[in-house]
Write an enzyme that holds these catalytic residues in place. Sequence first.
Site, PDB file in Angstrom:
ATOM      1  CG  HIS A  60      10.935  -1.033  19.822  1.00 47.87           C
ATOM      2  ND1 HIS A  60      11.154  -0.905  20.502  1.00 47.87           N
ATOM      3  CD2 HIS A  60       9.452  -0.432  18.849  1.00 47.87           C
ATOM      4  CE1 HIS A  60      11.641   0.001  19.595  1.00 47.87           C
ATOM      5  NE2 HIS A  60      10.374   0.649  19.107  1.00 47.87           N
ATOM      6  CG  ASP A  80       7.646   3.131  20.855  1.00 49.33           C
ATOM      7  OD1 ASP A  80       7.035   3.698  22.201  1.00 49.33           O
ATOM      8  OD2 ASP A  80       7.722   4.154  20.189  1.00 49.33           O
TER       9      ASP A  80
HETATM   10 ZN    ZN Z   1       7.434   2.638  16.156  1.00 48.47          ZN
END
Ligand code: ZN
Length: 315
Positions: free
Chosen positions: A265, A110
């Site tokens: 991430h 992400d």
């Molecule tokens: Zn996010």
Amino acid sequence: MAEEKEELLKYYEYRKKRVKRLKTVLCVFAVLLLLCPSVVSVYSVTRMAKLEQRIDNLQNQIDSINTSTMKADAVADNLVIPDYTPIYKEVKLSDEQRYPDKKLVYLTFDDGPSKYTDEILDILEEYDVKATFFVLAKEDMDERYQRIVSEGHTLGIHSYTHKYDEIYSSLDNFTTDVNNVYSFVFDITGVEPRFYRFPGGSSNKVSGVNKNDMFDLLTSKKLTYYDWNVSSGDAVAGGLSSSQIYSNVINGINSQEESAVVLMHDAADKHSTVTALSNILEYICNDDRYICLPITDTTTPVMHVIKEESNGIFQ
Ligand code: ZN
């Protein structure tokens, strides 16, 4: 003299009878001669009439057959044969069906792209693994969006602003955010996004917007949202070491009965995720029990909250 005369008379009578008989024969012969052509003619005419009748019957039969054939041809010509479109029910095997003996691992990243996205892509390429990127809208990152697509990874959308208080303040704002990131990604890559990740997940406790309305919006844009069931922990305040991230991911994957959707991430402040990724892939790719896949439409969604269970507002 009398005897001689009698002899002559007899002979006369005899000749006379013979002449008469000959005349009769001649007459009969003449009559027959006259009658024969007539009889033959009559017979021939009769026979011809029968033959003509037969020919007429045959001609009628031929005409009848021709007519039937023409009718059949006409019917065939006029037959409206509807367009035949084979109906194939598209059968797509789910990822679980394709790999029944494997534990499926979906690595998801992400908040990118960032300066680390290329490194992450390089590592994935090294291990020949495809992953999924739920991206934000970042300027001057076109090549990274395009590289994600060109290298066979799944490009999902996450948020345009990534500001929770704005996105979840109203349905209009949520809609605008989704539309903006959708268009941003499409303009750069030409790919219509099909997968979405809620900022904070579908079970986030920030939003006051009716979640059914948000689900409906995603459905209207043919977007399927995916949460996760394994968290790397790389987004916790203060950050985690790469070994902590590695442990969280491996333990999380092993604790899942079924497939594992791993949250990571590729943000600019998370280099420890990049370091951990190599070790994670070294572990997964050397174990026949696992297989890494990108999220596709054959992937069973992992959803924290679904519409049917919804009561309208996030709790
Ligand atoms: Zn996010």
